[in-house]
Design an enzyme around this catalytic site. Structure first.
Site, PDB file in Angstrom:
ATOM      1  N   ARG A 257       0.870  -1.174   0.000  1.00 37.81           N
ATOM      2  CA  ARG A 257       0.000   0.000   0.000  1.00 37.81           C
ATOM      3  C   ARG A 257       0.906   1.222   0.000  1.00 37.81           C
ATOM      4  NH1 ARG A 257      -4.147  -0.476   4.863  1.00 37.81           N
ATOM      5  NH2 ARG A 257      -4.865   1.515   4.021  1.00 37.81           N
ATOM      6  N   HIS A 258       0.357   2.363  -0.335  1.00 34.75           N
ATOM      7  CA  HIS A 258       1.102   3.623  -0.219  1.00 34.75           C
ATOM      8  C   HIS A 258       1.496   3.824   1.250  1.00 34.75           C
ATOM      9  CE1 HIS A 258      -2.569   5.022   1.653  1.00 34.75           C
ATOM     10  NE2 HIS A 258      -3.212   4.409   0.664  1.00 34.75           N
ATOM     11  N   ASN A 264      -5.260   8.934   6.198  1.00 40.27           N
ATOM     12  CA  ASN A 264      -5.164   7.741   7.048  1.00 40.27           C
ATOM     13  C   ASN A 264      -5.029   8.144   8.516  1.00 40.27           C
ATOM     14  OD1 ASN A 264      -3.096   5.912   4.671  1.00 40.27           O
ATOM     15  ND2 ASN A 264      -5.300   5.780   4.992  1.00 40.27           N
ATOM     16  N   ARG A 307      -0.670   9.719  -3.313  1.00 43.47           N
ATOM     17  CA  ARG A 307      -0.013   8.973  -2.240  1.00 43.47           C
ATOM     18  C   ARG A 307       0.739   7.742  -2.748  1.00 43.47           C
ATOM     19  NH1 ARG A 307      -5.588   8.740  -1.914  1.00 43.47           N
ATOM     20  NH2 ARG A 307      -6.700   6.819  -1.349  1.00 43.47           N
ATOM     21  N   GLU A 327      -7.940   3.609  -5.659  1.00 37.79           N
ATOM     22  CA  GLU A 327      -8.714   3.040  -4.557  1.00 37.79           C
ATOM     23  C   GLU A 327     -10.220   3.050  -4.871  1.00 37.79           C
ATOM     24  OE1 GLU A 327      -9.073   0.989  -2.615  1.00 37.79           O
ATOM     25  OE2 GLU A 327      -8.617   1.466  -0.528  1.00 37.79           O
ATOM     26  N   HIS A 392      -3.747   0.408  -3.092  1.00 43.92           N
ATOM     27  CA  HIS A 392      -4.557   0.796  -1.930  1.00 43.92           C
ATOM     28  C   HIS A 392      -5.175  -0.438  -1.272  1.00 43.92           C
ATOM     29  CE1 HIS A 392      -4.460   4.995  -3.468  1.00 43.92           C
ATOM     30  NE2 HIS A 392      -4.369   4.359  -4.624  1.00 43.92           N
TER      31      HIS A 392
END
Ligand code: F6P
Length: 486
Positions: A257-258, A264, A307, A327, A392
């Site tokens: 994932r980023h 987040n 991201r 995402e 994502h």
């Protein structure tokens, strides 16, 4: 052209037609056997041992299952093993070993019977993994499935003369085949070559002249070239599509994932924010990991979001940004936290918890929608090696679910934590998974399915499994407060 019905042909006949002609007309079948284009499909593999049939059969099953079809492999050798418990030697495959020939015929028959029962219950695509090396065996299979049961039949013949591929296939065969698990490597290799020789004595490659009515695909050297004969129907085309993309080489994929994003940290979903300070540290650690490991021909795919691009930015490798890796679009809920969703759209929040796989956000997407847009990415992935995909949470769940053969309803709950590399390496037709945690702190974004999914539930029940997050960005700099549900 063959007439299609008695009534029509009698009406169309000329007055001068003789009685003999009339008899001919009347004997025309009122129910012509037409080839079905829709409805259940049987994919029958053909080819000598060690030509990659089993790997392809199972990968095809996995792909079709992931695309929401009901597919299943029926392995002829598993049926044979029910009759002959322990494999002794290649003599089992000699044509003059009549007892063994009978057992092998029985095994084919049992696989066909089971596949038929399964297709008649709820199956869509039965994949028969076996050699089917003679025209007579194939004709029998065709009669069984098409003429007697009305299923579509597609033969897939795997032909291989590439030494490197043959060597790899043999290695896999000796490593994974149950027949060889009790034998020394040397003995197994000799035995395997004899087995191939016995099959060669009877092998008839598919012939477009003799088997002109059959639909078939010939796959040369693991898909380097292909020949397609008489293919019809959407399921057969889907099979063709997958087979044409698949490359049977050893593969390693990396998924991440980023790094932690500003959203987040706040527990908000979607959006297109920058990495947080901790997210930037992860990007640096990830770049160090890949730049130091120096992986041959590494390349990187990211989504089009800031991201993921920022996470990839310092990795020394070619990069591609793909919108299909973006995402899940949360529609009206984009940029909200789960708490805000519960407050503004409590019913939607509950419906999502009831069926997360199929639930589609208003003006947004469902997991099933992501899977549909990911299909071309997945088939491209099948041709890649040494690839890092930075995407994502929801998207990586769908991709990992595919490689790890998860049930569709399990996908939305696969845990894919931030700041973690997931490495997959081919292992036969399966994948070995390694989890490499880079040591950079981050929030947890994993929300378990709550026990109470009713639309009438209290907010407290709905929010019970929401992971902790902060009440402002970069909390370790501005000392933000941790929000924790109880
Ligand atoms: O929370 C991070 C995130 O990537 C969101 O952008 C996205 O909506 C969510 O995860 C998907 O996870 P889930 O389906 O569990 O809500």
């Amino acid at each position: 052209m063959a007439p299609t019905s008695t009534i029509c042909d009698v009406r169309n006949r000329k007055d001068s037609d003789s009685d003999e002609d009339e008899l001919k007309y009347l004997s025309i079948p009122t129910k012509p056997v037409t080839k079905r284009r829709f409805g259940p499909l049987v994919v029958i593999f053909v080819g000598l041992p060690g030509r990659g049939k089993t790997v392809l059969a199972h990968k095809l099953e996995r792909y079709l299952t992931w695309t929401n079809k009901v597919a299943k492999v029926f392995s002829v050798s598993s049926y044979r093993r029910k009759h002959i418990e322990s494999y002794d030697s290649h003599n089992l495959f000699r044509i003059d070993n009549l007892e063994a020939v009978e057992i092998r015929q029985l095994s084919i028959h049992e696989a066909q019977e089971d596949a038929t029962k399964w297709l008649n219950s709820n199956g869509e695509i039965a994949i028969i993994d076996g050699p089917h090396t003679t025209q007579a065996i194939r004709q029998n299979a065709y009669d069984h499935f098409c003429k007697e049961s009305g299923f579509q039949v597609l033969f897939v013949e795997c032909i291989c003369d590439d030494e490197e591929l043959l060597e790899n296939n043999e290695k896999e065969m000796l490593q994974f085949s149950q027949d060889y698990c009790q034998m020394s490597a040397e003995k197994a290799s000799i035995d395997f070559h004899y087995k191939i020789e016995h099959y060669k004595e009877q092998y008839e490659s598919m012939d477009a002249k003799i088997e002109s009515d059959f639909s078939f695909i010939k796959v040369f050297n693991g898909g380097q070239n292909m020949l397609v004969h008489h293919l019809s129907g959407p399921l057969s085309r889907e099979v063709l599509h997958f087979i044409s993309c698949f490359k049977p080489t050893q593969k390693t994929y990396y998924f991440s994932r980023h790094g932690e994003s500003e959203f987040n940290t706040l527990g908000k979903i979607g959006g297109d924010t920058n990495l947080s300070a901790r997210g930037r540290l992860y990007a640096a650690a990830l770049a160090r990991y890949f730049n130091e490991t120096n992986i041959d021909g590494l390349h990187v795919w990211t989504s089009e979001k800031k991201r993921t691009k920022q996470t990839a930015q310092d990795i020394n490798a070619a990069k591609e940004h793909i919108s299909a890796l973006n995402e899940l679009d949360a529609g009206v809920c984009e940029e909200l936290s789960y708490e805000e969703m519960q407050e503004q759209y409590p019913q939607e929040f509950a419906w999502r918890d009831q069926d997360k796989l199929r639930y589609r956000y208003p003006w947004g997407e469902s997991y099933i929608d992501i899977m549909n847009r990911l299909k071309p990415v997945l088939t491209e992935l099948e041709c890649e090696n040494n690839l890092l995909v930075i995407s994502h949470q929801a998207v990586l769940r769908c991709i990992l679910g595919y490689f790890l053969n998860k049930r569709l309803d399990e996908l939305p709950y696969i845990n894919v934590p931030l700041h973690t590399i997931i490495k997959l390496t081919t292992y036969g037709y399966k994948y070995k998974m390694e989890v490499i945690k880079l040591n950079v702190d981050c929030v947890d974004t994993y929300r378990k399915q709550p026990q109470n999914c009713s639309v009438t539930r209290m907010a407290e029940d709905a929010l019970k499994t929401v992971p902790a997050h902060f009440d402002n960005m970069n909390p370790w700099i501005r000392s933000g407060h941790l929000i924790q549900q109880h």
